[in-house]
Design a protein around this motif. Structure first.
Motif, short mmCIF file in Angstrom:
data_model
loop_
_atom_site.label_atom_id
_atom_site.label_comp_id
_atom_site.label_asym_id
_atom_site.label_seq_id
_atom_site.Cartn_x
_atom_site.Cartn_y
_atom_site.Cartn_z
N GLY A 95 -61.30 18.57 4.43
CA GLY A 95 -60.45 18.24 5.57
C GLY A 95 -59.06 17.80 5.18
O GLY A 95 -58.08 18.12 5.85
N LEU A 96 -58.92 17.06 4.07
CA LEU A 96 -57.61 16.49 3.71
C LEU A 96 -56.59 17.57 3.39
O LEU A 96 -55.43 17.47 3.78
N GLN A 97 -57.00 18.61 2.66
CA GLN A 97 -56.02 19.65 2.33
C GLN A 97 -55.65 20.49 3.55
O GLN A 97 -54.51 20.96 3.67
N LYS A 98 -56.61 20.66 4.47
CA LYS A 98 -56.27 21.36 5.71
C LYS A 98 -55.32 20.50 6.54
O LYS A 98 -54.38 21.02 7.16
N ARG A 99 -55.55 19.20 6.55
CA ARG A 99 -54.66 18.31 7.28
C ARG A 99 -53.25 18.34 6.69
O ARG A 99 -52.26 18.33 7.41
N PHE A 100 -53.17 18.40 5.35
CA PHE A 100 -51.88 18.50 4.69
C PHE A 100 -51.16 19.77 5.12
O PHE A 100 -49.95 19.75 5.42
N ALA A 101 -51.89 20.89 5.18
CA ALA A 101 -51.29 22.15 5.60
C ALA A 101 -50.82 22.07 7.04
O ALA A 101 -49.73 22.54 7.39
N TRP A 102 -51.62 21.46 7.91
CA TRP A 102 -51.25 21.35 9.31
C TRP A 102 -50.10 20.37 9.51
O TRP A 102 -49.31 20.52 10.45
N THR A 103 -49.98 19.38 8.62
CA THR A 103 -48.82 18.48 8.67
C THR A 103 -47.55 19.25 8.34
O THR A 103 -46.50 19.02 8.96
N SER A 144 -57.80 34.42 5.16
CA SER A 144 -58.23 33.07 4.82
C SER A 144 -57.36 32.47 3.71
O SER A 144 -57.85 31.73 2.85
N ILE A 145 -56.07 32.80 3.74
CA ILE A 145 -55.12 32.24 2.78
C ILE A 145 -54.36 31.11 3.46
O ILE A 145 -53.58 31.34 4.38
N CYS A 146 -54.62 29.89 3.04
CA CYS A 146 -53.95 28.71 3.60
C CYS A 146 -52.77 28.37 2.71
O CYS A 146 -52.93 27.78 1.63
N VAL A 147 -51.57 28.75 3.13
CA VAL A 147 -50.38 28.54 2.32
C VAL A 147 -50.13 27.05 2.09
O VAL A 147 -49.82 26.62 0.98
N GLY A 148 -50.27 26.26 3.16
CA GLY A 148 -50.05 24.83 3.03
C GLY A 148 -51.02 24.18 2.06
O GLY A 148 -50.65 23.24 1.34
N CYS A 149 -52.25 24.69 2.02
CA CYS A 149 -53.25 24.13 1.09
C CYS A 149 -52.83 24.32 -0.36
O CYS A 149 -53.17 23.51 -1.23
N LYS A 150 -52.09 25.39 -0.63
CA LYS A 150 -51.66 25.66 -1.99
C LYS A 150 -50.62 24.64 -2.46
O LYS A 150 -50.43 24.44 -3.66
N PHE A 151 -49.91 24.01 -1.52
CA PHE A 151 -48.95 22.97 -1.88
C PHE A 151 -49.61 21.59 -1.98
O PHE A 151 -48.96 20.63 -2.39
N TYR A 152 -50.86 21.50 -1.61
CA TYR A 152 -51.55 20.22 -1.58
C TYR A 152 -51.56 19.55 -2.95
O TYR A 152 -51.21 18.37 -3.09
N LYS A 153 -51.94 20.32 -3.97
CA LYS A 153 -52.01 19.76 -5.32
C LYS A 153 -50.62 19.42 -5.85
O LYS A 153 -50.44 18.42 -6.56
N VAL A 154 -49.64 20.23 -5.50
CA VAL A 154 -48.27 20.01 -6.00
C VAL A 154 -47.73 18.67 -5.52
O VAL A 154 -47.13 17.90 -6.29
N PHE A 155 -47.95 18.35 -4.24
CA PHE A 155 -47.37 17.15 -3.66
C PHE A 155 -48.25 15.91 -3.83
O PHE A 155 -47.74 14.80 -3.94
N THR A 156 -49.57 16.09 -3.81
CA THR A 156 -50.46 14.93 -3.87
C THR A 156 -50.98 14.64 -5.27
O THR A 156 -51.52 13.56 -5.51
N LYS A 157 -50.85 15.62 -6.17
CA LYS A 157 -51.39 15.50 -7.54
C LYS A 157 -52.91 15.37 -7.55
O LYS A 157 -53.50 14.92 -8.53
N LEU A 158 -53.54 15.77 -6.45
CA LEU A 158 -55.00 15.74 -6.35
C LEU A 158 -55.55 17.16 -6.43
O LEU A 158 -54.94 18.09 -5.91
N ASP A 159 -56.66 17.31 -7.11
CA ASP A 159 -57.28 18.63 -7.21
C ASP A 159 -57.97 18.98 -5.91
O ASP A 159 -58.83 18.21 -5.43
N PRO A 160 -57.63 20.10 -5.28
CA PRO A 160 -58.32 20.50 -4.03
C PRO A 160 -59.76 20.88 -4.30
O PRO A 160 -60.09 21.38 -5.39
#
Length: 248
Positions: A95-103, A144-160
């Motif tokens: 959910g967190l990485q999807k929320r990041f993408a939707w943010t 099923s390519i979530c572009v925002g999810c791909k930036f999740y690790k870059v900005f949060t430093k967390l592994d999706p």
């Protein structure tokens, strides 16, 4: 609900998953719905020369992303998507990485409210951002390519984790997923043909609408635009001389 739970407890708790999750099938269905509505808005706006449909759609888009960021349980498009895929087996993603993408989607839709909903001021670059949003919805719904999810690790430093299609997990491709040389050539030629054909059509066709003129001028260089203006001026001059000769 305290701030910590709001920030980190996003999505549903499902047995067997160590993080809260959302249903990727609902998310893809919602993306397809938003993309379809966006295309309808474009065609209605062009065909009927109305701005109200675009304003309503973009206002809805902003409110929908706002609801998504707060909770996926009450976002209108996600509820519509849930209705259509309610009989399909869920595909759970973090959910967190999807929320990041939707943010990210929320931040993109925010200036649109001012540009197009409150104060209508259309420019090429502003429309390009709208087209970019439609592209993101298409990529999510179709592939099923979530572009925002791909930036999740870059900005949060967390592994999706638990990504759509299992792309976060280390794995090798199955034989059916591999391309042989002939398939590579066909796929490449198809992509090149689509891109080049679209460009040539927009660049060389005579536009019939404001939006067509908008796209036509956007793909031409300054030299090409000046050449078109010169040719139009010459045609007008020739027409004026022809009218003068008829008068005599």
């Amino acid at each position: 609900m305290n701030l910590q739970s709001f920030l980190w407890e996003y999505g549903a708790k499902v047995p067997g998953y160590d993080v809260r999750v959302v249903n990727e099938r609902e998310a893809r269905a919602a993306a397809g719905i938003l993309g379809m509505l966006g295309m309808i808005v474009i065609f209605v706006g062009i065909g009927f020369n109305h701005t109200i449909v675009a304003r309503v759609y973009l206002a809805f888009l902003f409110l929908d992303f706002t609801a998504r960021v707060i909770s996926p349980n009450y976002a209108p498009s996600l509820l519509l998507g849930k209705f259509f895929v309610q009989n399909q087996k869920p595909e759970y993603v973090s959910g967190l990485q999807k929320r990041f993408a939707w943010t990210m989607g929320w931040f993109i839709s925010l200036p649109m409210v001012w540009w197009f909903v409150i104060h209508w001021d259309i420019t090429f670059y502003k429309v390009l951002i709208c087209v970019l949003c439609l592209l993101f919805t298409f990529l999510e719904s179709a592939f099923s390519i979530c572009v925002g999810c791909k930036f999740y690790k870059v900005f949060t430093k967390l592994d999706p984790v638990h990504c759509p299609g299992g792309i976060c997990e280390v794995r090798t491709k199955e034989p059916i997923q591999m391309f042989n040389p002939v398939q590579k050539v066909i796929a490449a030629l198809t992509m090149i043909g689509l891109v080049v054909g679209t460009y040539l059509f927009i660049a060389n066709s005579e536009p019939k609408t404001f939006f067509g003129e908008f796209l036509h001028e956007a793909v031409l260089t300054d030299a090409q635009l000046q050449k078109k203006k010169d040719e139009a001026y010459e045609r007008e001059a020739e027409r004026a001389f022809a009218d003068d000769d008829e008068d005599w």
